[in-house]
Design an enzyme around this catalytic site. Sequence first.
Site: not given
Length: 397
Positions: A182, A210, A242
Amino acid sequence: MPHASLDAALGPALTARRAQSLYRQRRTLASPQGPEVVVDGRQLVGFCSNDYLGLANHPDVIKAFKAGADNLGVGSGASHLVCGHSREHHALEEELAAFCGRERALLFSTGYMANLGTVTALVGKGDGIFEDRLNHASLLDAGLLSGARFQRFSHNDPEHLERRLAGSDARRRLVAVDGVFSMDGDCAPLVDLARVANTHDGWLMVDDAHGFGCLGERGAGTLDAQGVAEAQVPIYMATLGKALGTAGAFVAGSEALIETLIQFARSYIYTTALPPAVAAATRASLRLVQEEAWRRTELNERIAQFRDGARALGLTLMDSHTAVQPVLIGDDRRALALASALEKKGYWVVAIRPPTVPKGSARLRVTLSASHSRAQVAGLLSALADSLHELASVEAP
Protein backbone atom coordinates in the site's frame (compact mmCIF):
# COMPACT_ATOMS: atom_id res chain seq x y z
CA MET A 1 -13.00 18.29 32.68
CA PRO A 2 -9.69 16.79 31.43
CA HIS A 3 -8.03 14.23 33.69
CA ALA A 4 -4.80 15.97 34.74
CA SER A 5 -2.66 12.89 35.40
CA LEU A 6 -3.71 11.21 32.15
CA ASP A 7 -3.04 14.34 30.10
CA ALA A 8 0.34 14.84 31.81
CA ALA A 9 1.33 11.28 30.94
CA LEU A 10 0.25 11.54 27.31
CA GLY A 11 1.50 15.03 26.56
CA PRO A 12 5.23 14.38 26.03
CA ALA A 13 4.64 11.79 23.30
CA LEU A 14 2.36 14.19 21.43
CA THR A 15 4.85 17.03 21.79
CA ALA A 16 7.67 14.82 20.50
CA ARG A 17 5.63 13.72 17.50
CA ARG A 18 4.94 17.35 16.56
CA ALA A 19 8.63 18.24 16.92
CA GLN A 20 9.60 15.35 14.65
CA SER A 21 7.18 16.43 11.89
CA LEU A 22 5.31 13.16 12.38
CA TYR A 23 2.05 14.51 13.78
CA ARG A 24 -1.07 13.35 11.95
CA GLN A 25 -4.15 15.49 11.45
CA ARG A 26 -7.59 14.72 10.06
CA ARG A 27 -9.12 16.73 7.22
CA THR A 28 -12.84 17.24 6.76
CA LEU A 29 -14.55 16.63 3.42
CA ALA A 30 -17.81 18.28 2.40
CA SER A 31 -18.20 16.48 -0.91
CA PRO A 32 -18.40 12.94 -2.28
CA GLN A 33 -15.24 11.12 -3.25
CA GLY A 34 -14.15 12.09 -6.75
CA PRO A 35 -11.33 13.75 -8.69
CA GLU A 36 -12.42 17.10 -7.23
CA VAL A 37 -13.28 17.36 -3.55
CA VAL A 38 -14.10 20.06 -1.02
CA VAL A 39 -11.61 19.84 1.86
CA ASP A 40 -11.94 22.12 4.89
CA GLY A 41 -14.06 24.45 2.77
CA ARG A 42 -11.72 24.58 -0.24
CA GLN A 43 -12.06 22.81 -3.59
CA LEU A 44 -9.02 20.71 -4.48
CA VAL A 45 -8.07 18.12 -7.08
CA GLY A 46 -7.54 15.00 -5.01
CA PHE A 47 -4.73 12.51 -5.56
CA CYS A 48 -4.90 10.61 -2.27
CA SER A 49 -8.11 8.56 -2.42
CA ASN A 50 -8.19 4.78 -2.88
CA ASP A 51 -11.30 5.09 -5.08
CA TYR A 52 -9.27 3.67 -7.95
CA LEU A 53 -12.11 3.00 -10.39
CA GLY A 54 -14.24 6.03 -9.55
CA LEU A 55 -17.13 3.97 -8.16
CA ALA A 56 -17.60 5.54 -4.72
CA ASN A 57 -20.01 8.15 -6.14
CA HIS A 58 -21.33 6.16 -9.11
CA PRO A 59 -25.08 6.68 -9.64
CA ASP A 60 -25.77 2.94 -9.97
CA VAL A 61 -23.99 2.24 -6.68
CA ILE A 62 -25.86 5.06 -4.94
CA LYS A 63 -29.16 3.81 -6.36
CA ALA A 64 -28.48 0.29 -5.07
CA PHE A 65 -27.55 1.65 -1.64
CA LYS A 66 -30.80 3.63 -1.42
CA ALA A 67 -32.86 0.64 -2.53
CA GLY A 68 -31.10 -1.56 0.01
CA ALA A 69 -31.93 0.88 2.80
CA ASP A 70 -35.53 1.16 1.62
CA ASN A 71 -35.95 -2.63 1.57
CA LEU A 72 -33.89 -3.72 4.58
CA GLY A 73 -33.35 -0.61 6.69
CA VAL A 74 -30.08 1.01 7.73
CA GLY A 75 -28.63 -1.03 10.58
CA SER A 76 -28.07 -4.78 10.38
CA GLY A 77 -29.11 -5.09 14.02
CA ALA A 78 -26.64 -7.73 15.18
CA SER A 79 -23.73 -9.93 14.19
CA HIS A 80 -24.04 -12.32 11.26
CA LEU A 81 -24.45 -15.26 13.62
CA VAL A 82 -27.29 -13.72 15.62
CA CYS A 83 -29.77 -12.01 13.29
CA GLY A 84 -27.68 -9.63 11.17
CA HIS A 85 -27.04 -11.80 8.10
CA SER A 86 -29.35 -10.44 5.39
CA ARG A 87 -30.17 -11.72 1.94
CA GLU A 88 -27.99 -8.92 0.50
CA HIS A 89 -25.00 -10.11 2.54
CA HIS A 90 -25.58 -13.68 1.42
CA ALA A 91 -25.97 -12.78 -2.26
CA LEU A 92 -22.81 -10.66 -2.18
CA GLU A 93 -20.80 -13.50 -0.64
CA GLU A 94 -21.97 -15.85 -3.38
CA GLU A 95 -21.14 -13.34 -6.12
CA LEU A 96 -17.68 -12.60 -4.69
CA ALA A 97 -16.92 -16.32 -4.46
CA ALA A 98 -17.96 -16.87 -8.08
CA PHE A 99 -15.93 -13.87 -9.27
CA CYS A 100 -12.83 -15.10 -7.44
CA GLY A 101 -13.30 -18.73 -8.51
CA ARG A 102 -13.62 -19.95 -4.93
CA GLU A 103 -16.06 -22.25 -3.19
CA ARG A 104 -17.15 -19.61 -0.71
CA ALA A 105 -16.54 -16.09 0.55
CA LEU A 106 -17.14 -14.49 3.94
CA LEU A 107 -17.84 -10.80 4.60
CA PHE A 108 -16.05 -8.85 7.34
CA SER A 109 -16.82 -5.32 8.48
CA THR A 110 -13.30 -4.02 7.70
CA GLY A 111 -10.10 -5.26 6.13
CA TYR A 112 -8.32 -4.94 9.46
CA MET A 113 -10.90 -7.24 11.04
CA ALA A 114 -10.65 -9.70 8.15
CA ASN A 115 -6.90 -10.06 8.57
CA LEU A 116 -7.05 -10.18 12.35
CA GLY A 117 -9.81 -12.77 12.39
CA THR A 118 -8.33 -14.98 9.69
CA VAL A 119 -4.78 -15.15 11.00
CA THR A 120 -5.77 -15.73 14.62
CA ALA A 121 -8.30 -18.41 13.62
CA LEU A 122 -5.72 -20.35 11.60
CA VAL A 123 -2.55 -20.22 13.70
CA GLY A 124 -1.64 -20.01 17.37
CA LYS A 125 0.84 -21.34 19.88
CA GLY A 126 3.07 -24.01 18.31
CA ASP A 127 2.51 -22.61 14.81
CA GLY A 128 4.52 -20.19 12.68
CA ILE A 129 3.55 -17.13 10.70
CA PHE A 130 5.88 -15.65 8.10
CA GLU A 131 5.29 -12.14 6.78
CA ASP A 132 6.86 -9.73 4.32
CA ARG A 133 8.49 -6.95 6.29
CA LEU A 134 6.45 -4.32 4.40
CA ASN A 135 3.06 -5.93 5.00
CA HIS A 136 0.13 -3.76 6.01
CA ALA A 137 -0.16 -3.04 9.74
CA SER A 138 -3.28 -5.20 10.01
CA LEU A 139 -1.38 -8.31 8.89
CA LEU A 140 1.57 -7.51 11.13
CA ASP A 141 -0.69 -6.94 14.14
CA ALA A 142 -2.60 -10.13 13.40
CA GLY A 143 0.64 -12.11 13.34
CA LEU A 144 1.82 -10.65 16.63
CA LEU A 145 -1.52 -11.27 18.32
CA SER A 146 -1.95 -14.82 17.04
CA GLY A 147 0.45 -16.40 19.54
CA ALA A 148 2.28 -18.16 16.70
CA ARG A 149 6.00 -17.65 16.28
CA PHE A 150 6.17 -14.51 14.17
CA GLN A 151 8.98 -14.12 11.60
CA ARG A 152 9.46 -11.48 8.93
CA PHE A 153 11.27 -12.03 5.66
CA SER A 154 12.91 -9.43 3.42
CA HIS A 155 10.60 -7.56 1.10
CA ASN A 156 9.57 -9.60 -1.96
CA ASP A 157 12.38 -12.10 -1.27
CA PRO A 158 11.28 -15.73 -1.83
CA GLU A 159 14.77 -17.03 -1.05
CA HIS A 160 14.73 -15.44 2.39
CA LEU A 161 11.26 -16.86 2.97
CA GLU A 162 12.53 -20.29 1.99
CA ARG A 163 15.31 -20.09 4.56
CA ARG A 164 12.82 -19.07 7.22
CA LEU A 165 10.47 -21.94 6.38
CA ALA A 166 13.26 -24.51 6.11
CA GLY A 167 14.39 -23.65 9.65
CA SER A 168 10.93 -23.87 11.16
CA ASP A 169 9.55 -26.76 13.18
CA ALA A 170 6.11 -25.19 13.43
CA ARG A 171 3.06 -27.41 13.35
CA ARG A 172 1.28 -25.08 10.92
CA ARG A 173 2.99 -22.54 8.66
CA LEU A 174 1.07 -19.51 7.40
CA VAL A 175 2.73 -17.15 4.91
CA ALA A 176 0.96 -13.78 4.63
CA VAL A 177 1.72 -11.03 2.10
CA ASP A 178 0.15 -7.99 0.52
CA GLY A 179 -0.73 -8.47 -3.14
CA VAL A 180 0.00 -4.78 -3.78
CA PHE A 181 1.99 -3.02 -1.07
CA SER A 182 0.00 0.00 0.00
CA MET A 183 2.87 2.44 0.54
CA ASP A 184 5.27 1.29 -2.22
CA GLY A 185 2.74 0.24 -4.87
CA ASP A 186 4.76 -2.78 -5.99
CA CYS A 187 3.38 -6.31 -6.23
CA ALA A 188 4.35 -9.48 -4.42
CA PRO A 189 5.97 -12.17 -6.65
CA LEU A 190 3.15 -14.61 -6.01
CA VAL A 191 4.32 -17.39 -8.34
CA ASP A 192 7.61 -17.76 -6.47
CA LEU A 193 6.11 -17.21 -3.02
CA ALA A 194 3.45 -19.85 -3.68
CA ARG A 195 6.09 -22.32 -4.86
CA VAL A 196 8.16 -21.79 -1.73
CA ALA A 197 5.19 -21.95 0.61
CA ASN A 198 3.81 -25.12 -0.96
CA THR A 199 7.24 -26.81 -0.96
CA HIS A 200 7.39 -26.37 2.83
CA ASP A 201 3.76 -27.29 3.54
CA GLY A 202 2.87 -23.66 4.13
CA TRP A 203 -0.42 -21.90 3.42
CA LEU A 204 -0.17 -18.68 1.43
CA MET A 205 -2.54 -15.85 2.32
CA VAL A 206 -2.75 -12.77 0.09
CA ASP A 207 -4.22 -9.44 1.20
CA ASP A 208 -5.23 -7.95 -2.17
CA ALA A 209 -6.77 -4.73 -0.88
CA HIS A 210 -5.07 -2.58 -3.52
CA GLY A 211 -5.19 -5.07 -6.39
CA PHE A 212 -8.77 -6.33 -6.33
CA GLY A 213 -10.84 -4.65 -9.04
CA CYS A 214 -7.82 -2.96 -10.64
CA LEU A 215 -5.42 -5.69 -11.76
CA GLY A 216 -5.87 -8.50 -14.22
CA GLU A 217 -7.87 -8.65 -17.43
CA ARG A 218 -11.09 -9.21 -15.46
CA GLY A 219 -10.17 -7.01 -12.51
CA ALA A 220 -9.94 -10.08 -10.29
CA GLY A 221 -6.71 -8.83 -8.72
CA THR A 222 -3.07 -9.74 -8.34
CA LEU A 223 -3.55 -13.49 -8.77
CA ASP A 224 -5.40 -12.86 -12.03
CA ALA A 225 -2.69 -10.47 -13.24
CA GLN A 226 0.15 -12.89 -12.45
CA GLY A 227 -1.58 -16.05 -13.66
CA VAL A 228 -1.55 -17.71 -10.23
CA ALA A 229 -4.03 -20.55 -9.75
CA GLU A 230 -6.45 -20.32 -6.85
CA ALA A 231 -5.12 -23.61 -5.46
CA GLN A 232 -1.69 -22.01 -4.99
CA VAL A 233 -3.16 -19.32 -2.71
CA PRO A 234 -5.71 -21.03 -0.47
CA ILE A 235 -6.55 -17.85 1.50
CA TYR A 236 -7.55 -14.75 -0.46
CA MET A 237 -8.61 -11.51 1.22
CA ALA A 238 -9.62 -8.22 -0.37
CA THR A 239 -11.31 -5.02 0.73
CA LEU A 240 -14.41 -3.38 -0.73
CA GLY A 241 -13.69 0.24 0.22
CA LYS A 242 -11.04 0.87 -2.42
CA ALA A 243 -11.62 -0.06 -6.07
CA LEU A 244 -15.21 -1.14 -5.36
CA GLY A 245 -15.98 2.16 -3.68
CA THR A 246 -18.07 0.93 -0.73
CA ALA A 247 -16.90 -0.57 2.60
CA GLY A 248 -15.94 -3.82 4.27
CA ALA A 249 -13.85 -6.80 3.20
CA PHE A 250 -14.08 -10.48 2.43
CA VAL A 251 -12.07 -13.68 2.64
CA ALA A 252 -12.51 -16.26 -0.11
CA GLY A 253 -11.44 -19.89 -0.15
CA SER A 254 -12.63 -23.42 0.40
CA GLU A 255 -15.73 -24.58 2.24
CA ALA A 256 -13.52 -25.77 5.12
CA LEU A 257 -11.72 -22.40 5.37
CA ILE A 258 -14.92 -20.36 5.49
CA GLU A 259 -16.58 -22.66 8.01
CA THR A 260 -13.45 -22.45 10.16
CA LEU A 261 -13.63 -18.65 10.11
CA ILE A 262 -17.32 -18.68 10.99
CA GLN A 263 -16.56 -20.86 14.00
CA PHE A 264 -13.27 -19.35 15.21
CA ALA A 265 -12.65 -15.84 13.78
CA ARG A 266 -13.48 -13.62 16.75
CA SER A 267 -13.57 -10.40 14.71
CA TYR A 268 -16.31 -12.00 12.61
CA ILE A 269 -18.28 -13.63 15.40
CA TYR A 270 -18.35 -10.72 17.83
CA THR A 271 -19.13 -7.70 15.69
CA THR A 272 -22.21 -6.20 14.09
CA ALA A 273 -22.62 -7.03 10.41
CA LEU A 274 -22.19 -4.38 7.74
CA PRO A 275 -25.40 -2.49 6.95
CA PRO A 276 -27.29 -4.52 4.34
CA ALA A 277 -27.47 -1.43 2.12
CA VAL A 278 -23.66 -1.47 1.87
CA ALA A 279 -23.82 -5.07 0.66
CA ALA A 280 -26.45 -4.09 -1.92
CA ALA A 281 -24.28 -1.21 -3.14
CA THR A 282 -21.25 -3.50 -3.37
CA ARG A 283 -23.18 -5.95 -5.54
CA ALA A 284 -23.77 -3.07 -7.96
CA SER A 285 -20.11 -2.03 -7.95
CA LEU A 286 -18.98 -5.62 -8.49
CA ARG A 287 -21.16 -5.75 -11.61
CA LEU A 288 -19.58 -2.52 -12.85
CA VAL A 289 -16.09 -3.95 -12.32
CA GLN A 290 -17.03 -6.84 -14.60
CA GLU A 291 -19.00 -4.88 -17.20
CA GLU A 292 -16.88 -1.73 -17.57
CA ALA A 293 -13.35 -2.85 -18.35
CA TRP A 294 -12.71 0.61 -19.78
CA ARG A 295 -12.23 1.85 -16.22
CA ARG A 296 -9.08 -0.25 -15.84
CA THR A 297 -7.89 0.96 -19.25
CA GLU A 298 -8.36 4.59 -18.18
CA LEU A 299 -6.60 3.93 -14.88
CA ASN A 300 -3.61 2.35 -16.61
CA GLU A 301 -3.36 5.31 -19.01
CA ARG A 302 -3.30 7.78 -16.11
CA ILE A 303 -0.63 5.68 -14.35
CA ALA A 304 1.57 5.70 -17.47
CA GLN A 305 1.03 9.43 -17.96
CA PHE A 306 2.04 10.21 -14.39
CA ARG A 307 5.11 7.97 -14.42
CA ASP A 308 6.35 9.39 -17.73
CA GLY A 309 5.85 12.96 -16.52
CA ALA A 310 7.41 12.33 -13.12
CA ARG A 311 10.50 10.74 -14.65
CA ALA A 312 10.86 13.73 -16.98
CA LEU A 313 10.92 15.95 -13.88
CA GLY A 314 13.69 13.84 -12.36
CA LEU A 315 11.50 12.61 -9.50
CA THR A 316 12.41 9.42 -7.69
CA LEU A 317 9.64 6.91 -8.31
CA MET A 318 9.27 3.45 -6.85
CA ASP A 319 8.88 0.18 -8.74
CA SER A 320 5.12 0.46 -9.10
CA HIS A 321 2.82 0.06 -12.06
CA THR A 322 -0.31 0.19 -9.93
CA ALA A 323 -2.57 3.05 -8.90
CA VAL A 324 -0.28 3.73 -5.91
CA GLN A 325 2.56 5.95 -7.18
CA PRO A 326 4.90 7.06 -4.37
CA VAL A 327 7.33 9.90 -5.01
CA LEU A 328 10.28 9.30 -2.70
CA ILE A 329 11.40 12.44 -0.86
CA GLY A 330 13.34 11.09 2.14
CA ASP A 331 13.21 13.94 4.64
CA ASP A 332 10.00 14.22 6.67
CA ARG A 333 9.89 18.02 6.76
CA ARG A 334 10.59 18.30 3.03
CA ALA A 335 7.77 15.87 2.24
CA LEU A 336 5.39 17.96 4.35
CA ALA A 337 6.58 21.17 2.69
CA LEU A 338 5.95 19.74 -0.78
CA ALA A 339 2.50 18.53 0.18
CA SER A 340 1.69 21.99 1.56
CA ALA A 341 2.98 23.71 -1.59
CA LEU A 342 0.86 21.44 -3.76
CA GLU A 343 -2.23 22.18 -1.70
CA LYS A 344 -1.70 25.92 -2.14
CA LYS A 345 -1.79 25.26 -5.89
CA GLY A 346 -5.03 23.30 -5.58
CA TYR A 347 -3.78 19.69 -5.39
CA TRP A 348 -4.31 17.37 -2.44
CA VAL A 349 -1.49 14.84 -2.03
CA VAL A 350 -0.64 13.33 1.35
CA ALA A 351 2.90 13.15 2.75
CA ILE A 352 3.54 9.70 4.22
CA ARG A 353 6.08 9.58 7.05
CA PRO A 354 7.37 7.14 9.67
CA PRO A 355 6.22 4.99 11.33
CA THR A 356 3.97 4.18 8.35
CA VAL A 357 7.10 3.93 6.18
CA PRO A 358 10.73 3.29 7.22
CA LYS A 359 12.74 6.19 8.61
CA GLY A 360 14.35 8.25 5.86
CA SER A 361 11.81 7.20 3.22
CA ALA A 362 9.13 9.88 3.58
CA ARG A 363 7.19 10.26 0.37
CA LEU A 364 4.28 11.81 -1.43
CA ARG A 365 1.77 9.03 -1.98
CA VAL A 366 0.05 9.87 -5.25
CA THR A 367 -2.95 7.67 -5.98
CA LEU A 368 -4.59 7.69 -9.39
CA SER A 369 -8.15 6.94 -10.43
CA ALA A 370 -9.99 6.10 -13.62
CA SER A 371 -11.99 9.25 -12.93
CA HIS A 372 -8.96 11.54 -13.22
CA SER A 373 -8.66 13.35 -16.55
CA ARG A 374 -5.47 13.76 -18.53
CA ALA A 375 -5.63 17.50 -17.80
CA GLN A 376 -5.80 16.88 -14.04
CA VAL A 377 -2.74 14.62 -14.09
CA ALA A 378 -0.88 17.14 -16.26
CA GLY A 379 -1.85 19.86 -13.79
CA LEU A 380 -0.46 17.84 -10.88
CA LEU A 381 2.84 17.31 -12.71
CA SER A 382 3.11 21.03 -13.45
CA ALA A 383 2.34 21.86 -9.81
CA LEU A 384 5.00 19.37 -8.69
CA ALA A 385 7.59 21.01 -10.95
CA ASP A 386 6.76 24.48 -9.64
CA SER A 387 6.70 23.34 -6.00
CA LEU A 388 10.08 21.64 -6.31
CA HIS A 389 11.56 24.78 -7.86
CA GLU A 390 10.14 26.98 -5.09
CA LEU A 391 11.37 24.65 -2.38
CA ALA A 392 14.85 24.50 -3.92
CA SER A 393 15.08 28.28 -3.92
CA VAL A 394 14.12 28.41 -0.24
CA GLU A 395 16.62 25.69 0.68
CA ALA A 396 19.50 27.23 -1.27
CA PRO A 397 22.20 28.82 0.95
